[in-house]
Design a protein around this motif. Structure first.
Motif, PDB file in Angstrom:
ATOM      1  N   GLU A  68      47.132  41.970  35.093  1.00 28.57           N
ATOM      2  CA  GLU A  68      45.969  41.173  35.468  1.00 28.57           C
ATOM      3  C   GLU A  68      46.469  39.738  35.510  1.00 28.57           C
ATOM      4  O   GLU A  68      46.725  39.134  34.477  1.00 28.57           O
ATOM      5  CB  GLU A  68      44.846  41.337  34.442  1.00 28.57           C
ATOM      6  CG  GLU A  68      43.549  40.650  34.835  1.00 28.57           C
ATOM      7  CD  GLU A  68      42.443  40.930  33.831  1.00 28.57           C
ATOM      8  OE1 GLU A  68      41.926  39.956  33.242  1.00 28.57           O
ATOM      9  OE2 GLU A  68      42.112  42.114  33.633  1.00 28.57           O
ATOM     10  N   LYS A 264      34.297  43.364  39.483  1.00 21.29           N
ATOM     11  CA  LYS A 264      35.666  42.926  39.729  1.00 21.29           C
ATOM     12  C   LYS A 264      35.902  42.767  41.222  1.00 21.29           C
ATOM     13  O   LYS A 264      35.647  43.684  42.002  1.00 21.29           O
ATOM     14  CB  LYS A 264      36.660  43.930  39.148  1.00 21.29           C
ATOM     15  CG  LYS A 264      38.093  43.416  39.122  1.00 21.29           C
ATOM     16  CD  LYS A 264      39.013  44.395  38.393  1.00 21.29           C
ATOM     17  CE  LYS A 264      40.424  43.833  38.290  1.00 21.29           C
ATOM     18  NZ  LYS A 264      41.331  44.792  37.595  1.00 21.29           N
ATOM     19  N   ARG A 265      36.367  41.580  41.599  1.00 23.59           N
ATOM     20  CA  ARG A 265      36.677  41.278  42.987  1.00 23.59           C
ATOM     21  C   ARG A 265      37.986  40.496  43.067  1.00 23.59           C
ATOM     22  O   ARG A 265      38.160  39.496  42.378  1.00 23.59           O
ATOM     23  CB  ARG A 265      35.556  40.447  43.640  1.00 23.59           C
ATOM     24  CG  ARG A 265      34.273  41.202  43.903  1.00 23.59           C
ATOM     25  CD  ARG A 265      34.458  42.221  45.035  1.00 23.59           C
ATOM     26  NE  ARG A 265      33.213  42.908  45.359  1.00 23.59           N
ATOM     27  CZ  ARG A 265      32.806  44.020  44.784  1.00 23.59           C
ATOM     28  NH1 ARG A 265      33.534  44.571  43.817  1.00 23.59           N
ATOM     29  NH2 ARG A 265      31.674  44.597  45.139  1.00 23.59           N
ATOM     30  N   ASP A 266      38.910  41.008  43.905  1.00 20.06           N
ATOM     31  CA  ASP A 266      40.186  40.322  44.130  1.00 20.06           C
ATOM     32  C   ASP A 266      40.900  40.010  42.824  1.00 20.06           C
ATOM     33  O   ASP A 266      41.488  38.930  42.639  1.00 20.06           O
ATOM     34  CB  ASP A 266      39.972  39.025  44.931  1.00 20.06           C
ATOM     35  CG  ASP A 266      39.332  39.277  46.287  1.00 20.06           C
ATOM     36  OD1 ASP A 266      39.700  40.283  46.918  1.00 20.06           O
ATOM     37  OD2 ASP A 266      38.460  38.490  46.679  1.00 20.06           O
ATOM     38  N   GLY A 267      40.852  40.983  41.894  1.00 20.99           N
ATOM     39  CA  GLY A 267      41.561  40.824  40.641  1.00 20.99           C
ATOM     40  C   GLY A 267      40.861  39.960  39.615  1.00 20.99           C
ATOM     41  O   GLY A 267      41.390  39.744  38.520  1.00 20.99           O
ATOM     42  N   ARG A 268      39.684  39.452  39.937  1.00 25.97           N
ATOM     43  CA  ARG A 268      38.947  38.594  39.006  1.00 25.97           C
ATOM     44  C   ARG A 268      37.602  39.218  38.661  1.00 25.97           C
ATOM     45  O   ARG A 268      37.028  39.960  39.459  1.00 25.97           O
ATOM     46  CB  ARG A 268      38.735  37.194  39.612  1.00 25.97           C
ATOM     47  CG  ARG A 268      40.033  36.443  39.863  1.00 25.97           C
ATOM     48  CD  ARG A 268      39.752  35.063  40.456  1.00 25.97           C
ATOM     49  NE  ARG A 268      40.977  34.305  40.675  1.00 25.97           N
ATOM     50  CZ  ARG A 268      41.575  33.572  39.754  1.00 25.97           C
ATOM     51  NH1 ARG A 268      41.041  33.477  38.545  1.00 25.97           N
ATOM     52  NH2 ARG A 268      42.697  32.929  40.012  1.00 25.97           N
ATOM     53  N   TYR A 269      37.111  38.857  37.491  1.00 23.39           N
ATOM     54  CA  TYR A 269      35.838  39.403  37.025  1.00 23.39           C
ATOM     55  C   TYR A 269      34.726  38.388  37.223  1.00 23.39           C
ATOM     56  O   TYR A 269      34.803  37.261  36.727  1.00 23.39           O
ATOM     57  CB  TYR A 269      35.925  39.780  35.547  1.00 23.39           C
ATOM     58  CG  TYR A 269      36.755  41.018  35.295  1.00 23.39           C
ATOM     59  CD1 TYR A 269      36.165  42.280  35.312  1.00 23.39           C
ATOM     60  CD2 TYR A 269      38.124  40.930  35.056  1.00 23.39           C
ATOM     61  CE1 TYR A 269      36.922  43.422  35.087  1.00 23.39           C
ATOM     62  CE2 TYR A 269      38.889  42.067  34.827  1.00 23.39           C
ATOM     63  CZ  TYR A 269      38.275  43.303  34.852  1.00 23.39           C
ATOM     64  OH  TYR A 269      39.027  44.428  34.639  1.00 23.39           O
ATOM     65  N   GLU A 291      26.298  40.921  48.640  1.00 24.42           N
ATOM     66  CA  GLU A 291      27.320  41.963  48.552  1.00 24.42           C
ATOM     67  C   GLU A 291      26.724  43.262  48.023  1.00 24.42           C
ATOM     68  O   GLU A 291      25.765  43.250  47.246  1.00 24.42           O
ATOM     69  CB  GLU A 291      28.477  41.531  47.645  1.00 24.42           C
ATOM     70  CG  GLU A 291      29.373  40.477  48.260  1.00 24.42           C
ATOM     71  CD  GLU A 291      30.732  40.439  47.579  1.00 24.42           C
ATOM     72  OE1 GLU A 291      31.245  41.508  47.168  1.00 24.42           O
ATOM     73  OE2 GLU A 291      31.284  39.327  47.457  1.00 24.42           O
ATOM     74  N   THR A 294      30.777  48.955  45.607  1.00 27.62           N
ATOM     75  CA  THR A 294      31.656  50.040  46.006  1.00 27.62           C
ATOM     76  C   THR A 294      31.557  51.154  44.961  1.00 27.62           C
ATOM     77  O   THR A 294      30.988  50.969  43.885  1.00 27.62           O
ATOM     78  CB  THR A 294      33.105  49.558  46.070  1.00 27.62           C
ATOM     79  OG1 THR A 294      33.532  49.187  44.744  1.00 27.62           O
ATOM     80  CG2 THR A 294      33.243  48.347  46.988  1.00 27.62           C
ATOM     81  N   ASP A 297      32.929  49.998  41.764  1.00 28.80           N
ATOM     82  CA  ASP A 297      31.979  49.223  40.953  1.00 28.80           C
ATOM     83  C   ASP A 297      31.108  50.145  40.104  1.00 28.80           C
ATOM     84  O   ASP A 297      30.829  49.860  38.925  1.00 28.80           O
ATOM     85  CB  ASP A 297      31.080  48.358  41.846  1.00 28.80           C
ATOM     86  CG  ASP A 297      31.835  47.276  42.580  1.00 28.80           C
ATOM     87  OD1 ASP A 297      32.800  46.737  42.022  1.00 28.80           O
ATOM     88  OD2 ASP A 297      31.443  46.965  43.726  1.00 28.80           O
TER      89      ASP A 297
END
Length: 451
Positions: A68, A264-269, A291, A294, A297
């Motif tokens: 991470e 979590k999006r693009d490796g960030r929370y 948004e 998924t 998610d």
């Protein structure tokens, strides 16, 4: 662009777990505390002989790092059959093996043994040790370092808003878990109800956390007590499981009504704590306006529910304190014997089907202090535990799963037979040592019970 998820998609994510009996597997998860041998402190992530060094050292055994950002926060490995296992970090640096789904308890115990040898090899080089208990016996909450995982920052901020002991859950507890399959929705329901009702019995059998900050804490399972005041939205006996009509659909409602932690999006929370997954389905999540979720998610959200039994594409038994290698294997034998043999499952349901909601809730709390001396519906927990273990033993015999030495799985529950027959929990044995040979020195637990 794919269509937004529907509620039916969420239900399907659970019922896809249905498997024919010949594909049923057992998955073991177990946590342990790491400590530095000279002064017993819980190691931080970045200190020279700390948690990152442990993770780096384990890569020699074929574990691949999961990162991470710049931090290694987990390890993954596939076995010869291509099944994946992982080593992950709990918030206070507790080491957890999430084992591969395996066919027999023999396989589980072999996997556990290999893992503990690997961990001990690296830990010895770093002057670290591992301890299997349900609750940290020595250190205050503010003395425990926090691991660098984004989801934990969000959870640490949210926990004090909904309960008094959530931070203790994150930083000062360890558990053993057993994950098991189901054949159909009806099979899932029977297993869920039976396992949920019996979870406090397992808590009593495995009670192993009588110390806090160097002294007896008044509990036999302080870990189980922590879960009674962590977050009422996502913990407990979830009474609706025992109601008519329970199934995948009802569990989805429960999950949708449980406040979120993160996305979590693009490796960030992104912090979505307290927000609604129902709003997310409609593209109205305040943390990510416009948004849609998924399936990942949804799967992430399911991992943030913490009832005593948890449903994903399999069932997770979550009632046991951390303990030694033998009890890691014993928990798998207990639940495989109860849930994977139809006569044993039916007989275990007969044990508990007359209990009402008040019985379940009272029992959950009583076993934290009284262990096998608690009572439910006019019976002692000790007597129920004897019946449960005997039925598990029968189920393991009926399974007929033999090791290379032509020994079946029944031996793994022998320790539980001894505990139930004696009426003395592991925690009470620790207390006897504390008041006897240890002369009030809790630090002796690190010497006498470390892996």
């Amino acid at each position: 662009m794919s269509e937004p998820l529907s509620r039916n998609d969420l239900v399907s994510a659970l019922d896809k777990g249905m498997k024919p009996r010949d594909q049923w597997r057992i998955g073991a998860e177990h946590e342990k505390f790491m400590f530095e041998r000279s002064d017993l402190h819980r190691p931080s992530y970045d200190e020279p002989a700390g948690i990152r060094a442990m993770l780096d050292g384990l890569t020699r055994f074929g574990w691949a790092p999961v990162r991470e950002g710049e931090n290694v926060i987990a390890l993954e490995r596939r076995n010869a059959e291509g099944m994946s296992s992982s080593i992950s970090l709990e918030p206070g640096g507790q080491f957890e093996l999430s084992g591969a789904p395996l066919k027999t308890v023999h396989d589980i115990c072999d996997e556990t043994g290999r893992h503990l040898v690997e961990v001990k090899t690296v830990a010895d080089e770093l002057s670290l040790g591992c301890l299997g208990l349900g609750f940290d016996p020595l250190w205050r909450r503010d003395q425990i370092p926090v691991m660098p995982k984004g989801r934990y920052d969000i959870m640490r901020a949210y926990m004090p808003k909904v309960g008094k002991l959530g931070l203790d859950m994150m930083l000062r507890t360890c558990t053993i878990q057993s994950n098991l399959d189901f054949e159909s929705e009806a099979d899932m329901v029977l297993k869920f109800r039976t396992a949920l009702a019996l979870q406090p019995i397992a808590t009593a059998l495995f009670a192993n956390s009588p110390f806090t900050e160097g002294k007896p804490n008044g509990f036999l399972s302080a870990r189980a007590n922590v879960w009674t005041d962590t977050d009422p939205d996502r913990t407990g006996m979830i009474d609706f499981v025992f109601e008519d009509g329970f199934g995948f659909d009802r569990y989805v409602d429960y999950a949708l009504d449980t406040p979120m932690y993160f996305v979590k999006r693009d490796g960030r929370y992104a912090d979505a704590s307290g927000q609604s997954f129902r709003d997310f389905l409609e593209g109205k999540l305040p943390a990510l306006p416009g948004e849609y979720p998924t399936m990942k998610d949804w799967e992430d959200h399911l991992t943030t529910l913490f009832p005593e039994v948890r449903l994903k594409s399999y069932l997770e038994m979550r009632g046991a304190d951390g303990g030694p290698w033998s009890r890691i294997c014993a928990l798998q034998g207990l639940w495989a014997g109860v849930l994977y043999d139809a006569p044993s499952l039916a007989s275990c349901w007969d044990l508990v089907k007359g209990w009402d909601i008040e019985d379940h809730e009272r029992l959950r709390r009583d076993v934290t202090r009284l262990g096998l001396k608690a009572e439910v519906a006019g019976r002692s927990v000790r007597d129920v535990a004897r019946d449960m273990v005997a039925l598990a033993r029968m189920g393991l015999k009926n399974r007929g799963q033999f090791s290379g030495g032509m020994v079946d799985e029944r031996g793994y529950v022998s320790e539980l037979e001894d505990i139930a027959d004696s009426g003395v929990t592991p925690a009470e044995r620790l207390l006897d040592l504390y008041h006897g040979d240890w002369q009030g020195d809790v630090s002796r637990v690190y010497r006498d019970f470390a892996y």
